[in-house]
Structure formats: C-alpha cells, structure tokens
Motif scaffolding. Structure first.
Motif, PDB file in Angstrom:
ATOM      1  N   LEU A  27      13.180 -18.299   8.849  1.00  0.00           N
ATOM      2  CA  LEU A  27      13.788 -17.125   9.477  1.00  0.00           C
ATOM      3  C   LEU A  27      12.747 -16.050   9.755  1.00  0.00           C
ATOM      4  O   LEU A  27      12.743 -15.427  10.830  1.00  0.00           O
ATOM      5  CB  LEU A  27      14.898 -16.577   8.577  1.00  0.00           C
ATOM      6  N   LEU A  28      11.845 -15.849   8.800  1.00  0.00           N
ATOM      7  CA  LEU A  28      10.789 -14.854   8.962  1.00  0.00           C
ATOM      8  C   LEU A  28       9.869 -15.227  10.117  1.00  0.00           C
ATOM      9  O   LEU A  28       9.512 -14.380  10.947  1.00  0.00           O
ATOM     10  CB  LEU A  28       9.985 -14.730   7.662  1.00  0.00           C
ATOM     11  N   MET A  29       9.489 -16.511  10.209  1.00  0.00           N
ATOM     12  CA  MET A  29       8.610 -16.970  11.281  1.00  0.00           C
ATOM     13  C   MET A  29       9.302 -16.817  12.637  1.00  0.00           C
ATOM     14  O   MET A  29       8.664 -16.444  13.628  1.00  0.00           O
ATOM     15  CB  MET A  29       8.215 -18.427  11.048  1.00  0.00           C
ATOM     16  N   ALA A  30      10.600 -17.111  12.686  1.00  0.00           N
ATOM     17  CA  ALA A  30      11.355 -16.987  13.942  1.00  0.00           C
ATOM     18  C   ALA A  30      11.406 -15.530  14.407  1.00  0.00           C
ATOM     19  O   ALA A  30      11.240 -15.236  15.602  1.00  0.00           O
ATOM     20  CB  ALA A  30      12.762 -17.537  13.758  1.00  0.00           C
ATOM     21  N   LEU A  31      11.620 -14.613  13.468  1.00  0.00           N
ATOM     22  CA  LEU A  31      11.661 -13.191  13.810  1.00  0.00           C
ATOM     23  C   LEU A  31      10.306 -12.690  14.296  1.00  0.00           C
ATOM     24  O   LEU A  31      10.214 -11.938  15.271  1.00  0.00           O
ATOM     25  CB  LEU A  31      12.119 -12.375  12.598  1.00  0.00           C
ATOM     26  N   LEU A  32       9.242 -13.125  13.620  1.00  0.00           N
ATOM     27  CA  LEU A  32       7.893 -12.728  14.024  1.00  0.00           C
ATOM     28  C   LEU A  32       7.551 -13.264  15.408  1.00  0.00           C
ATOM     29  O   LEU A  32       6.961 -12.564  16.237  1.00  0.00           O
ATOM     30  CB  LEU A  32       6.875 -13.222  12.989  1.00  0.00           C
ATOM     31  N   LEU A  33       7.923 -14.529  15.665  1.00  0.00           N
ATOM     32  CA  LEU A  33       7.645 -15.134  16.965  1.00  0.00           C
ATOM     33  C   LEU A  33       8.397 -14.419  18.075  1.00  0.00           C
ATOM     34  O   LEU A  33       7.842 -14.144  19.152  1.00  0.00           O
ATOM     35  CB  LEU A  33       8.021 -16.620  16.935  1.00  0.00           C
ATOM     36  N   MET A  38      -5.411 -11.880   1.843  1.00  0.00           N
ATOM     37  CA  MET A  38      -4.928 -11.254   0.619  1.00  0.00           C
ATOM     38  C   MET A  38      -3.697 -10.391   0.882  1.00  0.00           C
ATOM     39  O   MET A  38      -2.708 -10.438   0.135  1.00  0.00           O
ATOM     40  CB  MET A  38      -6.035 -10.413  -0.003  1.00  0.00           C
ATOM     41  N   ILE A  39      -3.721  -9.599   1.943  1.00  0.00           N
ATOM     42  CA  ILE A  39      -2.617  -8.689   2.231  1.00  0.00           C
ATOM     43  C   ILE A  39      -1.362  -9.457   2.622  1.00  0.00           C
ATOM     44  O   ILE A  39      -0.252  -9.145   2.174  1.00  0.00           O
ATOM     45  CB  ILE A  39      -3.011  -7.699   3.346  1.00  0.00           C
ATOM     46  N   GLY A  40      -1.527 -10.476   3.466  1.00  0.00           N
ATOM     47  CA  GLY A  40      -0.374 -11.231   3.925  1.00  0.00           C
ATOM     48  C   GLY A  40       0.235 -12.087   2.834  1.00  0.00           C
ATOM     49  O   GLY A  40       1.458 -12.125   2.660  1.00  0.00           O
ATOM     50  N   GLY A  41      -0.592 -12.800   2.114  1.00  0.00           N
ATOM     51  CA  GLY A  41      -0.100 -13.702   1.077  1.00  0.00           C
ATOM     52  C   GLY A  41      -0.890 -14.991   1.086  1.00  0.00           C
ATOM     53  O   GLY A  41      -0.821 -15.763   2.047  1.00  0.00           O
ATOM     54  N   ILE A  42      -1.661 -15.229   0.044  1.00  0.00           N
ATOM     55  CA  ILE A  42      -2.531 -16.399  -0.022  1.00  0.00           C
ATOM     56  C   ILE A  42      -1.695 -17.673  -0.111  1.00  0.00           C
ATOM     57  O   ILE A  42      -0.779 -17.776  -0.918  1.00  0.00           O
ATOM     58  CB  ILE A  42      -3.483 -16.286  -1.230  1.00  0.00           C
ATOM     59  N   GLY A  43      -2.029 -18.627   0.755  1.00  0.00           N
ATOM     60  CA  GLY A  43      -1.359 -19.919   0.734  1.00  0.00           C
ATOM     61  C   GLY A  43      -0.112 -20.011   1.580  1.00  0.00           C
ATOM     62  O   GLY A  43       0.550 -21.045   1.608  1.00  0.00           O
ATOM     63  N   SER A  44       0.231 -18.960   2.312  1.00  0.00           N
ATOM     64  CA  SER A  44       1.456 -18.930   3.105  1.00  0.00           C
ATOM     65  C   SER A  44       1.133 -18.773   4.589  1.00  0.00           C
ATOM     66  O   SER A  44       0.373 -17.881   4.973  1.00  0.00           O
ATOM     67  CB  SER A  44       2.348 -17.774   2.650  1.00  0.00           C
ATOM     68  N   THR A  45       1.713 -19.638   5.419  1.00  0.00           N
ATOM     69  CA  THR A  45       1.519 -19.530   6.864  1.00  0.00           C
ATOM     70  C   THR A  45       2.152 -18.249   7.399  1.00  0.00           C
ATOM     71  O   THR A  45       1.566 -17.563   8.244  1.00  0.00           O
ATOM     72  CB  THR A  45       2.114 -20.751   7.584  1.00  0.00           C
ATOM     73  N   ALA A  46       3.353 -17.927   6.912  1.00  0.00           N
ATOM     74  CA  ALA A  46       3.993 -16.671   7.307  1.00  0.00           C
ATOM     75  C   ALA A  46       3.142 -15.482   6.861  1.00  0.00           C
ATOM     76  O   ALA A  46       3.017 -14.481   7.569  1.00  0.00           O
ATOM     77  CB  ALA A  46       5.389 -16.578   6.700  1.00  0.00           C
ATOM     78  N   GLY A  47       2.521 -15.607   5.686  1.00  0.00           N
ATOM     79  CA  GLY A  47       1.630 -14.558   5.194  1.00  0.00           C
ATOM     80  C   GLY A  47       0.412 -14.383   6.077  1.00  0.00           C
ATOM     81  O   GLY A  47      -0.099 -13.264   6.241  1.00  0.00           O
ATOM     82  N   ASN A  48      -0.075 -15.481   6.669  1.00  0.00           N
ATOM     83  CA  ASN A  48      -1.205 -15.391   7.599  1.00  0.00           C
ATOM     84  C   ASN A  48      -0.854 -14.516   8.790  1.00  0.00           C
ATOM     85  O   ASN A  48      -1.656 -13.686   9.228  1.00  0.00           O
ATOM     86  CB  ASN A  48      -1.598 -16.785   8.098  1.00  0.00           C
TER      87      ASN A  48
END
Length: 326
Positions: free
Chosen positions: A8-14, A250-260
């Motif tokens: 859901l987060l990726m869809a909203l960002l896209l 680091m800010i987005g979230g290490i290990g997460s594509t959505a964090g990237n």
C-alpha cells in the motif's frame, strides 16, 4: 500485515510520483524530482550490500562514475545509441561486482568500508587525470538524449517519466530478488555467514551476486544521471556522494525497498525545502538527520508501517464491534 502495508505504501508513493510533475510548472523542481528517482535506483542497489547483507560499502560514487562515463564516452566518442550503451553499462556493473565482491570474501566491517572508499577515490583520480579520454576536470559535455521510436526524450518532464519507468522495472526486479532464495541467502549472511555455509550454501557466490546487483544498479543510475544532466565531471562523484547515499539508506530504513524510496525523497527534497534558511539550511538538515538516527533507528518506514498497523487494528476492531451490535 507488514506485506500489505508495504504494498500500500509503495502504491501511494508511485501514485504521488506520477502525479507530481503534472501539478508542478517549475523545471527546477522537476529536475530535483528526476535526481530523486536516480537516487532511488542507486539506493536499491546499495540496499543489497549494506541493507540486506550488512556489509559497509563506501564505493557508491566510484560505481556511479564508471557507469556514467561508460555511457557518456560511448555516446559522444563512438556515436552509440544510449540504449545500446546501456548494455555496456550493465556489463561494467557485472565486472565491478566481481572485482569488488572477491575482497569481501576475506575482509568485512571497517576494512571493507575502507577498501570500497579507496576504490572510489582511485576511480575519481583516474578520471581526473586521463584528460585525453575523459576530459579530465572539465568532464564530458553534450551527452545525447535517449531516443524512443524516433521521439527524442529531451526536457525535464519527459525524461522524468523515462526515469520513473526505469525505477518501476528495477524495483520489481529488486523485490523479486529479495523474495527469492538468493535474497533469503543474502539476508541470512547478515545474521551469520558461518551458519549460511553450514547449510551448504556457497558463501562466495552469494556475496559476489549481491555486489554484482549493487554495481549494476549503481552503474545504471550513473548512466541515467549523465544523460539527464547532459554533462559530467569527476567532481560529481566524490566521497560526499557515497556518504549521502548511506544517509538516505539510514533515514528511509535499512533493508527495505519502500525505505529506499522514502530515504531518497527526504534527502533530495528536504534540503531544497529548507533553502529559505540561506546558509543555515544544511545545518538544520544535518540536525534533522541526527535526530532521526537517534529517535528512529529503524528508519521512517518503520514509523509509517506502525501507523498503518494501528489504523488497520482500529478498523478491524470497529468492524467487529459493529458486527457485534447487529
């Protein structure tokens, strides 16, 4: 629940990334958004090494530089199509992945960080001194645009959507790899490489595979940057560039594509929003980064996922209560 919130987060960002250029008339802002998309591509590659495998990589600038110069020189010196040059960019990424992957078999931690940092500085110095080939400090100019079915993709807005297409394709590939047996093996190395070997998995193959993915994504990002800006020089690929990408991770979230995606957006756009502070904008931004690293060690993606989880729990509870009343 975690999977649903991530999708859901990726869809909203896209959706936001697709709509934004339509609502914005400023060419400068669209260029910043385009650079954000390039950062997402490079960051997805770095995530394989630093985020998933837990190995420190400070050679991002050098990887991007080789990708950028490979495409720029092939297009300007040999009049090659940028699409065809992209194949050589990917080949360069494969060669770099093997070259950087083998040292990681023997060294790790701070020693690997220093090795990749040294690699990046060597690349910058070589590009700076090979004047006849790379143009030295003056760099490479007049890098041609991409051409799609006879249509020249020039200008900030058309090129933005080309970059967005690259992001979507490469993101799908990255997510597919992470969910595969290769991705699970990469994440297992972060916990214990000895345990991975004990399971019969060839450690060298996994590490080289992760470094190769990192370098391919980094080279593609560098090549897209070269064609987007139309001019590159060694000054574009310094140690600060590598540190900047670690900051995004680091800010987005290490290990997460959505964090990237979140990290790239924050680090590229927030400083522009703080420009009204004049010479103090970078100081304020650095303080914000420091606070985030202390207060939110798992990155902003963890906060957003937590919010989605709480909203979902409240919604489920509300549905159950309404069902009970009936």
């Amino acid at each position: 629940m975690k999977k649903i919130s991530s999708v859901l987060l990726m869809a909203l960002l896209l959706a936001a990334l697709i709509i934004l250029p339509i609502l914005i008339n400023s060419t400068y802002i669209i260029i910043v958004l385009g650079q954000t998309l390039i950062s997402i591509i490079v960051l997805m590659g770095l995530n394989f090494i630093t985020g998933l495998m837990g190995q420190m990589n400070l050679g991002t600038a050098g990887i991007m530089a080789l990708g950028a110069y490979t495409s720029a020189l092939l297009c300007t010196r040999l009049s090659m199509s940028p699409w065809l040059a992209m194949l050589f960019v990917i080949l360069m990424g494969c060669l770099l992945g093997v070259g950087l992957g083998y040292p990681s078999l023997r060294i790790k931690g701070i020693y690997l960080a220093l090795t990749t940092l040294g690699f990046s500085e060597i690349i910058r110095l070589v590009l700076n001194n090979l004047i006849d080939l790379t143009g030295g400090p003056t760099g490479v100019r007049n890098i041609p645009d991409f051409n799609l079915f006879g249509y020249e993709i020039s200008g900030a807005r058309p090129y933005y959507y080309l970059l967005l297409a690259f992001v979507v394709v490469l993101m799908l590939i990255a997510m597919r790899v992470i969910k595969s047996k290769w991705g699970r093996a990469i994440k297992a190395i972060k916990d214990s490489d000895m345990a991975v070997e004990a399971c019969g998995i060839k450690l060298s193959s996994i590490k080289i595979f992760a470094f190769t993915l990192c370098c391919i994504y980094g080279c593609i990002g560098g090549a897209l940057y070269a064609h987007f800006i139309g001019y590159i020089s060694p000054a574009d690929f310094t140690t600060d560039t590598s540190i900047r990408y670690l900051m995004m991770l680091m800010i987005g979230g290490i290990g997460s594509t959505a964090g990237n995606v979140i990290g790239a957006i924050i680090v590229n756009i927030l400083p522009e929003m703080l420009r009204f502070l004049d010479s103090y904008y970078w100081l304020v931004f650095s303080i914000v980064v420091l606070i985030c690293s202390v207060v939110i060690p798992n990155g902003l993606v963890s906060v957003i996922r937590g919010a989605f989880k709480r909203l979902s729990a409240r919604f489920t509870m509300s549905v159950r209560e309404n069902g009970g009343v009936k």
